[in-house]
Design a protein around this motif. Structure first.
Motif, PDB file in Angstrom:
ATOM      1  N   ARG A   1       4.666   9.205   6.131  1.00  0.00           N
ATOM      2  CA  ARG A   1       4.723   7.864   6.695  1.00  0.00           C
ATOM      3  C   ARG A   1       3.464   7.589   7.504  1.00  0.00           C
ATOM      4  O   ARG A   1       2.977   8.453   8.232  1.00  0.00           O
ATOM      5  CB  ARG A   1       5.955   7.707   7.590  1.00  0.00           C
ATOM      6  CG  ARG A   1       7.272   7.862   6.827  1.00  0.00           C
ATOM      7  CD  ARG A   1       8.466   7.812   7.750  1.00  0.00           C
ATOM      8  NE  ARG A   1       9.684   8.198   7.036  1.00  0.00           N
ATOM      9  CZ  ARG A   1      10.855   8.381   7.608  1.00  0.00           C
ATOM     10  NH1 ARG A   1      10.973   8.222   8.936  1.00  0.00           N
ATOM     11  NH2 ARG A   1      11.910   8.725   6.898  1.00  0.00           N
TER      12      ARG A   1
ATOM     13  N   ALA B   1       1.875  -5.436   7.829  1.00  0.00           N
ATOM     14  CA  ALA B   1       1.556  -4.899   6.500  1.00  0.00           C
ATOM     15  C   ALA B   1       0.350  -5.615   5.903  1.00  0.00           C
ATOM     16  O   ALA B   1      -0.512  -4.992   5.269  1.00  0.00           O
ATOM     17  CB  ALA B   1       2.767  -5.038   5.580  1.00  0.00           C
TER      18      ALA B   1
ATOM     19  N   SER C   1      -6.718   3.850   0.128  1.00  0.00           N
ATOM     20  CA  SER C   1      -5.825   2.757  -0.209  1.00  0.00           C
ATOM     21  C   SER C   1      -5.155   2.997  -1.547  1.00  0.00           C
ATOM     22  O   SER C   1      -5.789   3.436  -2.509  1.00  0.00           O
ATOM     23  CB  SER C   1      -6.606   1.438  -0.240  1.00  0.00           C
ATOM     24  OG  SER C   1      -5.755   0.369  -0.532  1.00  0.00           O
TER      25      SER C   1
ATOM     26  N   ASP D   1      -3.088  -3.720   4.843  1.00  0.00           N
ATOM     27  CA  ASP D   1      -3.612  -3.750   3.480  1.00  0.00           C
ATOM     28  C   ASP D   1      -5.010  -4.354   3.421  1.00  0.00           C
ATOM     29  O   ASP D   1      -5.875  -3.892   2.666  1.00  0.00           O
ATOM     30  CB  ASP D   1      -2.675  -4.554   2.578  1.00  0.00           C
ATOM     31  CG  ASP D   1      -1.347  -3.858   2.338  1.00  0.00           C
ATOM     32  OD1 ASP D   1      -1.235  -2.674   2.708  1.00  0.00           O
ATOM     33  OD2 ASP D   1      -0.431  -4.502   1.785  1.00  0.00           O
TER      34      ASP D   1
ATOM     35  N   THR E   1       1.543   1.745  10.764  1.00  0.00           N
ATOM     36  CA  THR E   1       0.975   0.436  10.437  1.00  0.00           C
ATOM     37  C   THR E   1       0.403  -0.254  11.664  1.00  0.00           C
ATOM     38  O   THR E   1      -0.442  -1.148  11.545  1.00  0.00           O
ATOM     39  CB  THR E   1       2.057  -0.458   9.798  1.00  0.00           C
ATOM     40  OG1 THR E   1       2.766   0.306   8.823  1.00  0.00           O
ATOM     41  CG2 THR E   1       1.448  -1.658   9.108  1.00  0.00           C
TER      42      THR E   1
ATOM     43  N   ASP F   1       0.742  -1.270   0.000  1.00  0.00           N
ATOM     44  CA  ASP F   1       0.000   0.000   0.000  1.00  0.00           C
ATOM     45  C   ASP F   1       0.774   1.325   0.000  1.00  0.00           C
ATOM     46  O   ASP F   1       0.142   2.334   0.345  1.00  0.00           O
ATOM     47  CB  ASP F   1      -0.963   0.000   1.191  1.00  0.00           C
ATOM     48  CG  ASP F   1      -1.980   1.148   1.079  1.00  0.00           C
ATOM     49  OD1 ASP F   1      -2.052   1.784   0.016  1.00  0.00           O
ATOM     50  OD2 ASP F   1      -2.660   1.431   2.044  1.00  0.00           O
TER      51      ASP F   1
ATOM     52  N   GLN G   1       8.829   0.999   6.615  1.00  0.00           N
ATOM     53  CA  GLN G   1       7.897   2.131   6.609  1.00  0.00           C
ATOM     54  C   GLN G   1       6.725   1.844   5.687  1.00  0.00           C
ATOM     55  O   GLN G   1       6.859   1.107   4.702  1.00  0.00           O
ATOM     56  CB  GLN G   1       8.616   3.405   6.137  1.00  0.00           C
ATOM     57  CG  GLN G   1       9.770   3.829   7.018  1.00  0.00           C
ATOM     58  CD  GLN G   1      10.632   4.891   6.367  1.00  0.00           C
ATOM     59  OE1 GLN G   1      10.333   5.372   5.282  1.00  0.00           O
ATOM     60  NE2 GLN G   1      11.711   5.252   7.033  1.00  0.00           N
ATOM     61  N   THR G   2       5.579   2.441   6.025  1.00  0.00           N
ATOM     62  CA  THR G   2       4.422   2.443   5.147  1.00  0.00           C
ATOM     63  C   THR G   2       4.215   3.872   4.687  1.00  0.00           C
ATOM     64  O   THR G   2       4.181   4.795   5.508  1.00  0.00           O
ATOM     65  CB  THR G   2       3.173   1.922   5.874  1.00  0.00           C
ATOM     66  OG1 THR G   2       3.395   0.558   6.238  1.00  0.00           O
ATOM     67  CG2 THR G   2       1.951   2.013   4.981  1.00  0.00           C
ATOM     68  N   CYS G   3       4.119   4.070   3.383  1.00  0.00           N
ATOM     69  CA  CYS G   3       4.162   5.409   2.810  1.00  0.00           C
ATOM     70  C   CYS G   3       2.807   5.835   2.263  1.00  0.00           C
ATOM     71  O   CYS G   3       2.141   5.057   1.567  1.00  0.00           O
ATOM     72  CB  CYS G   3       5.198   5.472   1.695  1.00  0.00           C
ATOM     73  SG  CYS G   3       6.845   4.922   2.184  1.00  0.00           S
ATOM     74  N   ASP G   4       2.423   7.045   2.545  1.00  0.00           N
ATOM     75  CA  ASP G   4       1.214   7.636   1.993  1.00  0.00           C
ATOM     76  C   ASP G   4       1.614   8.454   0.764  1.00  0.00           C
ATOM     77  O   ASP G   4       1.618   9.685   0.777  1.00  0.00           O
ATOM     78  CB  ASP G   4       0.538   8.517   3.043  1.00  0.00           C
ATOM     79  CG  ASP G   4      -0.790   9.086   2.558  1.00  0.00           C
ATOM     80  OD1 ASP G   4      -1.334   8.544   1.580  1.00  0.00           O
ATOM     81  OD2 ASP G   4      -1.263  10.072   3.147  1.00  0.00           O
TER      82      ASP G   4
ATOM     83  N   HIS H   1       4.469  -0.499   1.173  1.00  0.00           N
ATOM     84  CA  HIS H   1       5.363  -0.690   2.309  1.00  0.00           C
ATOM     85  C   HIS H   1       6.789  -0.802   1.772  1.00  0.00           C
ATOM     86  O   HIS H   1       7.006  -1.389   0.707  1.00  0.00           O
ATOM     87  CB  HIS H   1       5.002  -1.950   3.090  1.00  0.00           C
ATOM     88  CG  HIS H   1       3.541  -2.058   3.396  1.00  0.00           C
ATOM     89  ND1 HIS H   1       2.907  -1.293   4.355  1.00  0.00           N
ATOM     90  CD2 HIS H   1       2.563  -2.828   2.834  1.00  0.00           C
ATOM     91  CE1 HIS H   1       1.619  -1.598   4.393  1.00  0.00           C
ATOM     92  NE2 HIS H   1       1.383  -2.523   3.478  1.00  0.00           N
TER      93      HIS H   1
END
Length: 439
Positions: A333, A372, A221, A376, A336, A175, A186-189, A177
């Motif tokens: 970021r 993650a 998403s 998701d 999560t 999404d 990291q999970t990125c927007d 990661h």
């Protein structure tokens, strides 16, 4: 540690005693001690150690205070020799200062960087160096005919260094990661096209697009929908080559239709193969010792990379945005551990399905891949989205040699790095810098 402490004590006594070392020798020793005291991973983002090494290399040919190259000149030439040596060191210091300025953005929180900047400033003043003036010319790259192994990275490295290179892994999926080359997670927007890798040999870009907004929560998403890979021209090993994959079209060929490139003495620098046509591609780049795996999992693409650390660090200050090196910008970021929860009536997941239970059944550990997967599944409402984490873990297991490091704790991966473990040594080194600047 004790050996380095003894070296520092000897250097300090030499400075303060009757047989004082020239300031430049002490400064070189200080730089080397700082380099030894810092974790190797720190060099990946803040590359102050490269500035240090370049300064040391630029001053190796300048001798001690009694003459150039350590040879004492005739009495009548002493003043001229000292002037030449001082001018050489002033040029090296100016070049060193320029290098640190280029690193300012990446090194703003690095203690070694700020100590080097202060040390350079003190020495420029001490030796009355003009702020403007000539700087050492970079050493020319070796020319000539390539040897048989120069287009085979691992063989060439082994022949040159006497050891195999250190390999690092980056994974981008879901999404999206990102597991960086330094094992940050990291999970990125992020939306649109973002560079994952950008160095002297390789450019990789991923495009992240919003998923169809069937519910308000799913409007947030995103998924990787396009991956572009450019292998840059490298002398006789390979000409520039392009690979592109899009959602529902993961070709097992380069953009020009070829499946190999860079013929060199019976070896091919680039090859593409597949185990699942249209959904999987494996690209091997032997000239840079790099493996890239592109997969489609559910309704998103994923990329896994294995590359020598030396290749991943071969970039200039202007190449300052690389998700595989530094991760996504701090302002983009996502947490999560706390994914947004959709209202029950709007969730497209069957009522009997729990995101946590579903991901726990697919993944062996409650690590970053599990988190993650849950993230998701909740944000997309699509059961197929869980396969992105599963395939990313599969690739990580095959690419990471130390299996105990495959599973990352999310809390540990997100935690800010602690100060260097040899902070005491570093502080002593900074004290030594002060002594040198007053000598």
């Amino acid at each position: 540690m004790m050996m380095m402490m003894m070296m520092m004590m000897e250097a300090q006594s030499a400075i303060t005693g009757n047989t004082a070392l020239p300031w430049k020798h002490c400064f070189q020793l200080t730089l080397l001690l700082v380099q030894l005291s810092l974790p190797e991973q720190g060099a990946a983002s803040c590359r102050i150690l490269r500035c240090n090494s370049d300064f040391v290399a630029a001053t190796l040919d300048l001798g001690g205070g009694s003459g150039v190259g350590g040879v004492r000149p005739p009495d009548g030439a002493t003043a001229v020799s000292r002037a030449v040596v001082n001018a050489g060191y002033c040029g090296a210091l100016r070049s060193y200062a320029t290098c640190t300025k280029r690193m300012a953005r990446a090194c703003r929180g690095d203690l070694a960087y700020h100590s080097a900047v202060q040390g350079i400033e003190d020495l420029l003043i001490q030796h009355r160096c003009p702020r403007a003036g000539p700087t050492p010319q970079p050493r020319p790259l070796p020319q000539g005919t390539l040897s048989a192994d120069d287009c085979l990275y691992e063989r060439s490295f082994l022949s040159r260094e006497g050891r195999v290179p250190e390999y690092v892994h980056c994974g981008v999926f879901g999404d999206p990661h990102v597991r960086t080359f330094n094992d940050d997670f990291q999970t990125c927007d992020v939306q649109g096209a973002w560079p994952l890798i950008d160095n002297e040999y390789l450019f990789v870009q991923a495009t992240s697009s919003p998923m169809k907004a069937e519910t308000p929560i799913m409007g947030r998403s995103t998924a990787l929908t396009k991956i572009t890979v450019i292998f840059k021209n490298m002398r006789e090993c390979v000409e520039q080559q392009l690979y592109q994959a899009e959602l529902d079209n993961v070709p097992a060929a380069f953009a020009d239709g070829s499946v190999s490139s860079g013929e060199w003495r019976g070896h091919r620098s680039l090859t593409v193969s597949t185990q699942s046509p249209g959904r999987h591609a494996e690209i091997r780049a032997s000239h840079i010792g790099t493996l890239l795996v592109v997969r489609q999992s559910g309704r998103s693409l994923g990329l896994s990379v294995l590359s020598p650390r030396g290749v991943t660090q071969a970039f200039g200050p202007e190449q300052d945005l690389q998700l595989c090196v530094w991760g996504c910008p701090a302002s983009q970021r996502l947490n999560t551990l706390r994914p947004p929860q959709p209202p029950p009536p709007q969730s497209s997941l069957p009522a009997s399905i729990s995101a946590h239970a579903h991901c726990a059944a697919l993944l062996p550990a409650r690590d970053v891949y599990y988190q993650a997967c849950v993230f998701d599944l909740i944000t997309s409402g699509d059961l197929n989205s869980s396969t992105a984490a599963v395939t990313a873990l599969h690739d990580a297991r095959h690419m990471i040699s130390e299996q105990e490091t495959v599973h990352l704790s999310l809390v540990a991966a997100a935690r800010h790095r602690r100060p260097p473990p040899h902070l005491t040594l570093l502080l002593l080194t900074l004290g030594m810098l002060g002594i040198v600047s007053r000598a």
